[in-house]
Scaffold this active site. Structure first.
Site, PDB file in Angstrom:
ATOM      1  N   ASP A  16      35.643  40.212  30.106  1.00 20.19           N
ATOM      2  CA  ASP A  16      35.690  39.081  31.025  1.00 20.19           C
ATOM      3  C   ASP A  16      34.277  38.583  31.333  1.00 20.19           C
ATOM      4  O   ASP A  16      33.427  39.357  31.772  1.00 20.19           O
ATOM      5  CB  ASP A  16      36.355  39.479  32.345  1.00 20.19           C
ATOM      6  CG  ASP A  16      37.859  39.580  32.243  1.00 20.19           C
ATOM      7  OD1 ASP A  16      38.426  39.072  31.254  1.00 20.19           O
ATOM      8  OD2 ASP A  16      38.469  40.173  33.153  1.00 20.19           O
ATOM      9  N   ASN A 187      55.389  35.080  36.786  1.00 21.38           N
ATOM     10  CA  ASN A 187      55.023  34.461  38.052  1.00 21.38           C
ATOM     11  C   ASN A 187      55.737  33.114  38.136  1.00 21.38           C
ATOM     12  O   ASN A 187      56.564  32.777  37.278  1.00 21.38           O
ATOM     13  CB  ASN A 187      53.504  34.350  38.205  1.00 21.38           C
ATOM     14  CG  ASN A 187      52.863  33.436  37.167  1.00 21.38           C
ATOM     15  OD1 ASN A 187      53.531  32.624  36.506  1.00 21.38           O
ATOM     16  ND2 ASN A 187      51.554  33.550  36.997  1.00 21.38           N
ATOM     17  N   LEU A 224      55.422  36.012  43.440  1.00 19.67           N
ATOM     18  CA  LEU A 224      55.331  34.757  44.191  1.00 19.67           C
ATOM     19  C   LEU A 224      54.021  34.627  44.952  1.00 19.67           C
ATOM     20  O   LEU A 224      53.954  33.920  45.958  1.00 19.67           O
ATOM     21  CB  LEU A 224      56.513  34.678  45.166  1.00 19.67           C
ATOM     22  CG  LEU A 224      57.907  34.756  44.532  1.00 19.67           C
ATOM     23  CD1 LEU A 224      58.977  34.955  45.606  1.00 19.67           C
ATOM     24  CD2 LEU A 224      58.188  33.503  43.706  1.00 19.67           C
ATOM     25  N   GLY A 255      48.388  39.884  39.082  1.00 20.62           N
ATOM     26  CA  GLY A 255      49.617  40.103  38.318  1.00 20.62           C
ATOM     27  C   GLY A 255      49.557  41.355  37.479  1.00 20.62           C
ATOM     28  O   GLY A 255      50.561  42.075  37.327  1.00 20.62           O
ATOM     29  N   ASP A 256      48.387  41.628  36.930  1.00 16.91           N
ATOM     30  CA  ASP A 256      48.221  42.849  36.132  1.00 16.91           C
ATOM     31  C   ASP A 256      48.312  44.085  37.016  1.00 16.91           C
ATOM     32  O   ASP A 256      48.902  45.103  36.625  1.00 16.91           O
ATOM     33  CB  ASP A 256      46.882  42.820  35.403  1.00 16.91           C
ATOM     34  CG  ASP A 256      46.764  41.648  34.447  1.00 16.91           C
ATOM     35  OD1 ASP A 256      47.807  41.195  33.935  1.00 16.91           O
ATOM     36  OD2 ASP A 256      45.639  41.178  34.218  1.00 16.91           O
TER      37      ASP A 256
END
Length: 309
Positions: A16, A187, A224, A255-256
């Protein structure tokens, strides 16, 4: 909690390159940023790190180049207790991602170049069939080729392994993939991509989840953001509120964190609703910290947060 059954995650590692600024530049425009950070990322790798830091017996399956970013990947996994099944690919490169973080909100925009991981093939999956079939929980996403994800889900399903598809980044999917999934974890944006239903509320999420159940999915978990997550099956629908661990610093990797936490909890035999609540706590802690893999909490931190209610 004990380590539980093994977790195997198929996915991508990328380095990243994260830039923070007050806003995104317009096309053709150059602006000054506030900071830059280089660190480990990739959805599958982040999920593996999240599960590893939670004490799961986790193996990550991927392809890497033979370069400095590959060394970063292996060092990251070792520190998090993640075992790896790496296919070295010297004629390609280890992936990288551009991440823009809006300073005032912590929201992000991302471009991923997976590199060697885009060469993961069904033959690679077949060569690791024993590893996948020995898992208690198998997880994959959509950053590597869909044919590889399909092959792995077929092997896992044939072996009676609990399967989780995190359909990210958003993409259309072949119909036959749905029946291979015990859990699908989109998501709001990804749920809309899969169903055509815009998800702006919990009721919208229920309608989208119903559409996915009709496609053959065992259970749907729609994340959410600040509203938490929805666990939706043919027999029940439970909205789990977000777990507040403090001010939001960065949402990259939330999310990960959720998916890694979900896999770790299910592998330890936690029932689904409590596993979703646990995963919300993992994600809740992760957004209070900068970065992706470095933001993943330990089991002790998650349990302490949940104990505070």
């Amino acid at each position: 909690m004990a380590a539980g059954k093994p977790v195997v995650i198929l996915g991508v590692f990328v380095a990243d390159t994260a830039y923070r600024a007050d806003r995104q530049p317009r096309m053709g425009e150059t602006i000054l940023g506030n900071s830059f950070k280089l660190g480990p990322g990739g959805k599958g790798s982040n999920q593996a790190v999240a599960a590893g830091r939670l004490g799961a017996d986790i193996t990550f399956l991927t392809r890497l180049g033979v370069d400095a970013f590959a060394d970063m990947a292996k060092g990251t996994w070792k520190e998090a207790g993640v075992k790896s099944a790496v296919i070295d690919t010297p004629d390609s490169y280890t992936g990288a991602a551009y991440i823009f973080v809006e300073e005032t909100t912590g929201n992000n925009a991302i471009i991923v170049s997976p590199g060697a991981a885009m060469l993961i093939s069904p033959d690679d999956i077949e060569a690791h069939a024993d590893l996948i079939g020995s898992a208690g929980v198998f997880v994959t996403q959509l950053e590597q080729p869909i044919e590889a994800a399909l092959s792995a889900l077929e092997i896992a399903r044939g072996a009676g392994v609990t399967t989780i598809l995190n359909p990210a980044p958003a993409a259309s999917l072949p119909d036959r993939i749905y029946a291979l999934c015990d859990y699908v974890t989109p998501n709001e944006t990804e749920a809309e991509e899969l169903t055509g239903i815009k998800v702006l509320s919990v009721d919208d999420a229920r309608r989208a989840a119903d559409s996915l159940l009709k496609k053959g999915v065992g259970a749907v978990i729609i994340t959410l953001g600040e509203k938490g997550a929805l666990l939706h099956t043919a027999s029940r629908s439970d909205h789990v509120g977000a777990v507040n661990a403090g001010p939001v610093v960065e949402t990259t990797g939330a999310g990960d964190a959720f998916n890694g936490g979900l896999a770790a909890a299910l592998a330890k035999g936690v029932e689904p609703l409590q596993a979703v609540r646990f995963a919300c706590a993992v994600a809740g802690i992760s957004v209070t910290r900068p970065g992706t893999a470095p933001s993943m909490p330990t089991l002790r931190e998650v349990e302490a947060l949940l104990a505070r209610g």
